[in-house]
Each structure stands twice: as structure tokens, then as C-alpha cells.
Write a protein that holds these residues in place. Sequence first.
Motif, mmCIF file in Angstrom:
data_model
loop_
_atom_site.group_PDB
_atom_site.id
_atom_site.type_symbol
_atom_site.label_atom_id
_atom_site.label_comp_id
_atom_site.label_asym_id
_atom_site.label_seq_id
_atom_site.Cartn_x
_atom_site.Cartn_y
_atom_site.Cartn_z
ATOM 1 N N ASP A 78 64.794 -69.106 74.604
ATOM 2 C CA ASP A 78 65.599 -70.037 74.387
ATOM 3 C C ASP A 78 65.248 -71.006 73.357
ATOM 4 O OD1 ASP A 78 63.712 -71.793 75.907
ATOM 5 O OD2 ASP A 78 64.874 -71.217 77.919
ATOM 6 N N GLN A 79 65.872 -72.259 73.185
ATOM 7 C CA GLN A 79 65.255 -73.157 72.190
ATOM 8 C C GLN A 79 64.034 -73.733 72.596
ATOM 9 O OE1 GLN A 79 67.928 -73.458 74.230
ATOM 10 N NE2 GLN A 79 67.856 -75.622 74.823
ATOM 11 N N VAL A 100 72.608 -69.032 74.098
ATOM 12 C CA VAL A 100 73.703 -69.258 73.117
ATOM 13 C C VAL A 100 74.930 -69.562 74.005
ATOM 14 C CG1 VAL A 100 75.164 -68.572 71.324
ATOM 15 C CG2 VAL A 100 72.551 -68.713 71.380
ATOM 16 N N VAL A 106 78.398 -73.853 71.578
ATOM 17 C CA VAL A 106 77.680 -72.679 71.252
ATOM 18 C C VAL A 106 77.364 -72.742 69.643
ATOM 19 C CG1 VAL A 106 78.267 -70.243 70.644
ATOM 20 C CG2 VAL A 106 78.824 -71.210 72.789
ATOM 21 N N ALA A 107 78.121 -73.417 68.933
ATOM 22 C CA ALA A 107 77.966 -73.592 67.477
ATOM 23 C C ALA A 107 76.795 -74.494 67.292
ATOM 24 C CB ALA A 107 79.111 -74.355 66.662
ATOM 25 N N ARG A 109 74.132 -75.039 69.528
ATOM 26 C CA ARG A 109 73.161 -74.039 69.958
ATOM 27 C C ARG A 109 72.592 -72.958 68.898
ATOM 28 N NH1 ARG A 109 71.218 -73.745 74.780
ATOM 29 N NH2 ARG A 109 71.290 -75.877 74.716
ATOM 30 N N CYS A 110 73.702 -72.500 68.513
ATOM 31 C CA CYS A 110 73.267 -71.400 67.285
ATOM 32 C C CYS A 110 72.582 -72.142 66.014
ATOM 33 C CB CYS A 110 74.379 -70.718 66.668
ATOM 34 S SG CYS A 110 75.324 -69.540 67.830
ATOM 35 N N GLU A 111 73.004 -73.072 65.737
ATOM 36 C CA GLU A 111 72.180 -73.861 64.557
ATOM 37 C C GLU A 111 71.003 -74.313 64.827
ATOM 38 O OE1 GLU A 111 71.888 -74.984 60.659
ATOM 39 O OE2 GLU A 111 73.726 -74.043 61.724
ATOM 40 N N MET A 113 69.053 -72.935 67.103
ATOM 41 C CA MET A 113 68.126 -71.624 67.089
ATOM 42 C C MET A 113 67.763 -71.048 65.616
ATOM 43 S SD MET A 113 67.545 -71.082 70.209
ATOM 44 C CE MET A 113 66.782 -69.438 70.076
ATOM 45 N N ARG A 114 68.823 -71.247 64.694
ATOM 46 C CA ARG A 114 68.425 -71.059 63.239
ATOM 47 C C ARG A 114 67.500 -71.842 62.695
ATOM 48 N NH1 ARG A 114 73.385 -70.511 59.656
ATOM 49 N NH2 ARG A 114 71.822 -70.569 58.216
#
Length: 116
Positions: A78-79, A100, A106-107, A109-111, A113-114
Amino acid sequence: DMPVKIARKMIGPMKIVGASVKTPEQAMRAERDGADYVGSGACYSTSTKSDSTLIGLEAVKKIKEAVDIPVVAIGGIDQKNAKSVLVETNADGLAVVSSVFDSPDVAQRCEEMRKI
């Protein structure tokens, strides 16, 4: 999962084939059989795949050291722990699901993580 050799024969050389592995020996065999990458874990316990065997970060690191193809760490990432997984295992990437899809955004969280 089907054996890498069979998958490679079915789809040819121009498609990407990955293999799930838990040991360096499995990773080396996957590489010999034509895998383009391996997914290795579970790094931590995970709710996504309840029957997954926990192998931990040290095992993922040993897998990374055993092969020349990319290693993707998976399982309970996870983050909060992603950066330490990358640092401690030298993995080429991370696979995340629960972190995610359990997020209210979700968007976002994806950002997050990226950026790790």
C-alpha cells in the motif's frame, strides 16, 4: 496459471508473459522458459488473495538477485509500505489491488502510488 513454455508457444514472441513465483528456483525456471517478468509475493498478508503464501521481502530480494528479468513485488502493498518494499527488495515494480480499489478515491490513490 499455465506453464510459461505453453503460454509462450500459444502467444508467440511478441506478447508479454509473466509468471507468479515464490522462490528463486521458480523464477529462474520461468526466465529460462521465456517469461518476460515475474510477480513475486506475497510480501505481506493480503485480503485480495486469501490463499496466497506469505514469503516476505527477503524472499523477493533473493528472487530479484537470481534473475535478469524484471521482478514485480505483490501482496499487501500500500502507499505506506510501497517505498520500503522497493528499497528493501530492489524490485522493478509493484502490483497493488486492495490499496487502490479499497480507496474512496481510486484516481487519487493511483496518483499517490505513481509518485512513490
